[in-house]
Every structure is written in structure tokens, then in C-alpha cells.
Design an enzyme around this catalytic site. Structure first.
Site, mmCIF file in Angstrom:
data_model
loop_
_atom_site.group_PDB
_atom_site.id
_atom_site.type_symbol
_atom_site.label_atom_id
_atom_site.label_comp_id
_atom_site.label_asym_id
_atom_site.label_seq_id
_atom_site.Cartn_x
_atom_site.Cartn_y
_atom_site.Cartn_z
ATOM 1 C CB CYS A 186 12.526 -163.928 -58.384
ATOM 2 S SG CYS A 186 10.964 -164.510 -59.079
ATOM 3 N NE ARG B 239 -11.341 -164.832 -56.149
ATOM 4 C CZ ARG B 239 -11.156 -164.139 -57.286
ATOM 5 N NH1 ARG B 239 -10.374 -164.619 -58.249
ATOM 6 N NH2 ARG B 239 -11.742 -162.969 -57.458
ATOM 7 C CB CYS C 103 7.922 -164.639 -56.667
ATOM 8 S SG CYS C 103 9.143 -165.724 -55.892
ATOM 9 C CG HIS D 168 2.193 -160.498 -62.296
ATOM 10 N ND1 HIS D 168 1.454 -159.682 -61.471
ATOM 11 C CD2 HIS D 168 1.309 -161.148 -63.096
ATOM 12 C CE1 HIS D 168 0.162 -159.827 -61.759
ATOM 13 N NE2 HIS D 168 0.062 -160.709 -62.748
ATOM 14 C CB CYS E 175 -6.878 -164.766 -58.535
ATOM 15 S SG CYS E 175 -7.432 -165.127 -60.184
ATOM 16 C CB CYS F 223 -12.027 -166.731 -60.640
ATOM 17 S SG CYS F 223 -10.401 -167.407 -60.256
ATOM 18 C CG ASP G 219 -13.604 -162.729 -54.463
ATOM 19 O OD1 ASP G 219 -12.480 -163.222 -54.218
ATOM 20 O OD2 ASP G 219 -13.985 -162.480 -55.621
ATOM 21 C CB CYS H 200 13.261 -167.872 -58.283
ATOM 22 S SG CYS H 200 11.921 -167.620 -57.095
ATOM 23 C CG HIS I 207 -4.094 -159.193 -59.497
ATOM 24 N ND1 HIS I 207 -3.823 -159.642 -60.768
ATOM 25 C CD2 HIS I 207 -3.582 -157.940 -59.420
ATOM 26 C CE1 HIS I 207 -3.177 -158.701 -61.438
ATOM 27 N NE2 HIS I 207 -3.021 -157.655 -60.650
#
Length: 149
Positions: A113, A132, A110, A116, A134, A79, A123, A64, A119
Site C-alpha cells: 500500500c 537494521r 509497505c 510509511h 527501524c 534504538c 548498523d 493493509c 527507515h
């Protein structure tokens, strides 16, 4: 369906400002981005196009265009995914619990919208709040500072 399949079958109940039928999301997103943003998938670590990006600019939601992170908050966590210490503004993201894959995590969506993004973990760098974010590269677009209109 098992208890840990919750996120694959239920839609987030929050009404986000940008909503589209799934067919429209499939038309505007490439298959990998659709899988991550709309089906809560992930990309393999160390493969994302923004993992090693050092340019200055803004990371936006690929679905979006919502501005979510500034490059000044990006750091190398090791990571395998782009990592940030904070979003560009608190309402840029939404956080909900994720119980998939036999884990308990905080999922980052988001704020515009509901796509996903990745996460959040406790840490991160201690001198910057210890958090963090990620994030999957395929869930974002990047606008270099000199490209912003």
C-alpha cells in the site's frame, strides 16, 4: 516549501496494489497510525507497543495487512523502535530515499500500500547482513503464531 519538505507534500509516484482515497485511510486508521503511515510521521522512541514484544509471530502493515516481518528477525538494537534484520520477503517492502529533517536516509514503505513503516540503516548485526530495519510500532499489527489462520 523548502527542499527538505519534499516528503510531506509529494506522493510516492509508484502505483501500489492497494490504493484508497485519503478519507478512507483516515476512517480505517487511528489518528497516530494515519500520521505515521500516510503522512510519514514517527512515534516517540521507547513508547511503541511492539518495541519490547518477544512473542513469536508475524508483523503486518496496519493499513493493509501485508505481512512484512517475522519475529525471528526482530532484535533489540537499543534504538527505541522495533528493529529487524530483514523483511519476510523482499517484495514485502519498498525502499526509497528520504531527504527530510536535514538527513539522507532510506525510507521503508509497505510493498502493498506504500504506507510509511520506518527507515533502514547500515548498523545492524554484522553476522546477519549488517542492516537494521527501524520500524514504527503504530504502523504494524502483530499476529501471534497460534493466532494465524
Amino acid at each position: 516549501m523548502g527542499i527538505f519538505d519534499r516528503n510531506k507534500s509529494k506522493k510516492d509516484p509508484k502505483a501500489y496494489p492497494v490504493q484508497k482515497p485519503e478519507e478512507e485511510w483516515q476512517e480505517i486508521l487511528d489518528p497516530h497510525s494515519y500520521h505515521v503511515l500516510r503522512e510519514k510521521g514517527t512515534e516517540r522512541p521507547f513508547t511503541g507497543q511492539y518495541y519490547l514484544n518477544k512473542d513469536t509471530g508475524i508483523y503486518e502493515c496496519k493499513a493493509c495487512g501485508n505481512e512484512i516481518f517475522h519475529s525471528s528477525k526482530k532484535y533489540d538494537s537499543g534504538c527505541g523502535w522495533p528493529s529487524f534484520t530483514e523483511p519476510i520477503r523482499p517484495e514485502a517492502i519498498d525502499v526509497q530515499m528520504d531527504y527530510s529533517h536535514f538527513m539522507i536516509r532510506e525510507e521503508i514503505l509497505c510493498g502493498n500500500c506504500g504506507g510509511h513503516l520506518g527507515h533502514r540503516f547500515p548498523d545492524g548485526p554484522k553476522d546477519q547482513g549488517g542492516i537494521r530495519y527501524c520500524i514504527n510500532s503504530v504502523s504494524m499489527d502483530f499476529k501471534k503464531e497460534d493466532e494465524k489462520a
